[in-house]
Each structure stands twice: as structure tokens, then as C-alpha cells.
Design a protein around this motif. Sequence first.
Motif, PDB file in Angstrom:
ATOM      1  N   TYR A  26       0.853  -1.192   0.000  1.00  0.00           N
ATOM      2  CA  TYR A  26       0.000   0.000   0.000  1.00  0.00           C
ATOM      3  C   TYR A  26       0.885   1.238   0.000  1.00  0.00           C
ATOM      4  N   TYR A  28       1.731   3.981   1.830  1.00  0.00           N
ATOM      5  CA  TYR A  28       2.684   4.334   2.889  1.00  0.00           C
ATOM      6  C   TYR A  28       3.841   3.336   2.908  1.00  0.00           C
ATOM      7  N   VAL A  31       6.385   4.012   0.172  1.00  0.00           N
ATOM      8  CA  VAL A  31       7.275   5.131   0.502  1.00  0.00           C
ATOM      9  C   VAL A  31       8.366   4.666   1.458  1.00  0.00           C
ATOM     10  N   LYS A  32       7.948   3.960   2.488  1.00  0.00           N
ATOM     11  CA  LYS A  32       8.896   3.533   3.510  1.00  0.00           C
ATOM     12  C   LYS A  32       9.897   2.523   2.935  1.00  0.00           C
ATOM     13  N   LYS A  45       7.840  11.924  -1.895  1.00  0.00           N
ATOM     14  CA  LYS A  45       6.695  12.607  -1.300  1.00  0.00           C
ATOM     15  C   LYS A  45       5.396  11.982  -1.806  1.00  0.00           C
TER      16      LYS A  45
END
Lengths: 113, 550
Positions: A26, A28, A31-32, A45
Amino acid sequence: MKISKELTRGSNALLVLGVISKCDMYGYQIVKTIETASNDVFIMKEGTLYPILHQLEKDGCLESYWCEAEGRNRKYYKITEKGLKQLVRKQEEWQVFSAAVGKVLGGAGLVRA
Amino acid sequence: MSEHNFDSILDFLCGGIMSASESSRVRDELYDHLMCLYERNVSVGMSPDAAGAEAISSLGDKQLLRHQLAQVHPYFPRLTIKKALTMLLVGFIFSSVHINLFDGMQQITQFIGNSLMLTAAFCMSSAGKKPRTAFAVRAVSFICSVLIYLLSPFLDRYASANIVLFGIQFILGFATWFCMLDGLRSMTDEHICDDCKPLRFGLNKLLYTVTTVPSFLVLISSGANEYSSSIPLNEGIGFILIIPFIAFLIASVQLLLRVNTALYKSEHEYKAEDRGGVKLAFFSSAVCLGIVLSMLLGCCYIRQPAETQPYNRNDIEMSEAEYAGIRAALLSYGMSDELVATLPKSEILQYRTLKVNKNSALSADLSQACFSNNYSEGYILNEYLLPIEDEAGHACIRVLRQIRCENYKQAQSGPGTRAACFPDCGKYNYLPAQGSDFILILKESDGIIYSCKPLKTYKNTHLNVTDGVEFSMDSSTDFYYAVTLALEGYSDEVLYHFSHKLVVFKQPLMGTKRSLKEIANSQTIMTVENPLYLYINFYTTETYFPDSED
């Protein structure tokens, strides 16, 4: 070291496809994962990530499904066959590009002390 | 931190996405993302407020994100409205311009045109209240046209009801365009900007163009495309009407393209329905269903065989000498021996005052001019204008028309027939002039002549001010009718019939005196539906009547 946006812009889709190809993720998490894998070199971002995800989904490179997690709806992305082909192609492009940049910079001796 | 604390930022970020369902899904996804950030921040010891603010801050440039999300989810007018407007214009062309290059082409073009216009109006219906009204109006207009078609066998008997429905349809056709264009103008008015100023001027100009007289004619054909007032390109009048029509289209396309450009530049977004193809399929099915229903009902309504009876031409007593005299007179006007031999003696007697035509030049002129016109709808029309006197001794012209079906298929599909509803029927309009008398219909089958009763007669059918008759038709149908026209004392109504076509189409000839040959050689005149109108109107007793023995 912070990488300029101009330099990373062309490779964002490649990075996203690359991490999702390993397992469904997903937003988030993506991004991580990119941050961790790049030792915080690529800090993507959300303003960059979601339009890329949605565009890849519209193009048929990604599929999505919803799951409930922590009391919320969570949207997971999964790479498609088309996405895998796209990833391979982009990886090849990137290798050619990267090698060419390396040759130019190294061969021409542009870096002076 | 409670959910509603992210509402304002989520509203802002998803505000550019026009699809409500897509907006909701993106909102859920972003909310999950913000909550993940928030929970992480709280877990490292931040206060709930600070954790929320940090989560929002980590999104980066919000304006950019909003813009990019809107771009990725392009329910954007520059695509959908442009497509809809294009469909609307193409549909308008198809439904208004009738060209019959092959059998059934007119029906196909009308079908395509109606489907496209309905779809376009529907696709634009989400863009605002006025476009929504335009769709509703267009839908009602379509229903109205189907009703007119469905009920035409019944409405034929009630001219006023027919006119009312026609009027409603025309007004609705006009209102569709007006609402659509006015709606676009309103959309740009809401967010007037420098880019929109020329647009507003353009829309006003377009609205003005629409309401001017030339476009009014075009809109008549738009509103009444089920009727013969549509633009017949393959006839002379079509080339006159096509000029304002093309001007209207060029102006419309140009200005509507400017609408799109301005909407695009202004970045104001209006929701319009997408997936025009699906809607087109839906409305095409609806139109198709309407047509099929019309045909089914029409076929059920009147599918009766012609009532034939043996034909007796010796229906009255007449001496051989008298018959021979009248026959000679009739032949001198170019009538064929075969036709004379076919007429019943009661009709022959009508010409007892007919003088033998000695003016061979005029006779030749008349023959060339009007007595053997090729009727463009699969019939051959032979028309004889015979000067006689009525019982009171007043000068009259008895018009005898012989109509022979030459091309059965074409005759069935011609505008003068009701073949769409009644496959075996023809329909013919005739003048309700003084002394008009639809005398007989003859059906020749295996060499035997029958007299057939008309299936149905009409008074003042449709918008034409003529009476009509429906008759059984097959490939060998010939029929005749005769009308006596007094050359004095026409009623106003009859005069209107005579001058109607001329006033509209042939005005330059009014009041001029030209020979029949001149008139006949004029291509424009040959497009007059019924040459009789012309001759009666311009040729008085003195100029028309040939030299007689007296």
C-alpha cells in the motif's frame, strides 16, 4: 546526500514498479520501503507517489484491491503482467542510461579536483 | 486524533477529481496514508495535534498534489464535453439532411442522427442544470416524434392534433439547442476570466446566430426531422437551405471549439458523463426500439386487402356518336387511346363541352411541359388539363391525372407513400378544389381491370392542405383521378393551395407571363411538386385555353 528532483523524476515509476514487484504493498508502505532500501536517498513525497500509482493503475501496469487494516480501508497494489514487462524494459533503459552517464563522466574526466 | 481533522485537507486534495466515486476512493487511500503517518508520529512521542500537522506537512506541495490527482483522473470537460458537442453537431447533420442515395438511407441517417443527439445531450447533462434541461427536452422531443409516428394513422384524421404535436416538436427542437448553448454560456459565466471574455462574446454570437432567420429554417428541420420540411439536399430547395445550414455549422463548430479551449485554459472543471460509446449504444437501442414499435403498430393498424370489384366502364348509357366526338377531343390533347378506352363513360361524359384542340404548337408545348412528367418517386405521372364548362356554363379546367407505378420499390419508399407503416399501401394527396372528385382506382391484374375502393381518405392531412387517399399498391397499380377546377370563384383556401409552393420557392416568377415551354424548361420550376399549382395560378382563361373550332 539529497538527490535533486530533476534527477529522480524519470526513475520514480521504475522504483515504484520495482518494489511492488516483490510483494503487494500500500502507499505508505511503498514510501517507507523505497526510503529504507535506498538508505534515505530516495524520499518520495506523497504528492509524487499517488499520481504515479494511479497512472500506472490506469495504464494497466498495476492492479489494486482493498483490505481492512487497523479499522481502515487500505488499498493494496499488485503488479500485472504488463507491469512486469514494463519493469524489465525500464530496468534495461536505466542500465543503458546509467552506464552511458558513467562512461561520459568517467571517460571525459569532467570531475576536477 | 479523530478522523474529521483530516477532512479539510482531504476535501482540498480530492476536490479536483470530478467523479464522485473515484474521489471517494482516492480520499480513503489518502486518509489511510495520513493515519499511518499520524500513528508513526504519535508513536515517537508527538502530541496528537503536532502528529496530525506533521502528517499533513509531509504530503509536500498540496496544490501540486491536487492538480496531479485531477490530471490522473481526467473527468475533464475538454475531453468529454468536446466529444459530446461533436456528437451533437454530427447528429444534427445526420438528422437534418436527408439524402436518399439508396433505399432506406434516410431512415438510417435519421436513426444515427437521433441516437447521436440523444447521447450527446445525455453526456452533457451532468455539466449543469441547463444542459440537463437540454437533455430532458431532447428526450421529450424524441418521444414526441415516436408518438407522432406511432399515432400517425389516427392523427391523420385530426389535422389540428397533428399540427399541435408538430408545433411541440419544433419548439422542443429549438429549446434543445437553446438550453445547450445557454448552459455552456452559464458555465463560463460562473468563472469569468480574461480567457473567457472572448468566449462569452462568441457564445452570445452563437446564440444570436441560432435565433436569426436563416438558422430558424435549419432549426425547423431539426425540430421536425420526421417531416418533409427537413432539408432535401437532392432537391432544388435543399441548395437554398443548405447555405444557412452550412453557415450555422461552421459558426457552431468554430465557437464550440473556442468553448473547449477556454475551459481548458481557465482550468475550471465541469463534470460530464464519460463512456459516450456505452450511452450511444443505449440510446441507439432506444431509438431502434421506438422505430420497431412504430412499424409494428403501423402494420397492425392497417394491413387490410384492397376491396376490389369488377370494373364496368359502361356505367352509364352513351351514344356511339357522342362517345366518338368526346374521344376525338380528348385525343387532341395528347391523351393516349389506351387511357381513353380505360375511362368509364361517366368520366367521358364530363368532357362533353371539350373542344378539339387545334393549336398543335400549344399541344406540343403542353405535352413536353407537363403532361408526361416523370414523377420522382417511382411513378410516372401523366397529367391532362382539359378546358370544359360546368353545368352552369362557367369555364373550368378538369385535371385528369393518370399515375402509373413504374418502380414499385421506389414508389413504396417515396415520401408520398406510407410504405414504412403499410407495406402494401400507397398514399396520394390531391386537391380539395371545387368539384374535386377522386374517381377511381384501377388495378390491373392478369389483364383484368378492377375497380378498387380507396382504403382510406383523409381531410387535410398532415400540414399539407390537401386531401389524401390511401390505396392498395402492387407492381402493376395504375390509378386515375380527376378534379374540376373552376377558373373563377376560388375559395381563399384553394388559392392558398395554388400559391403555397410558389410563394415559398418560386417567387421570382410571380406576376410574370411566360410560355409554358419556358416555364417547363426552367429547372427550378420542374422541382415544383405539383405543376398544376403553377399553371392554374398564372394562366388565365385567355392565355391558357387553346384555339378551338369556334
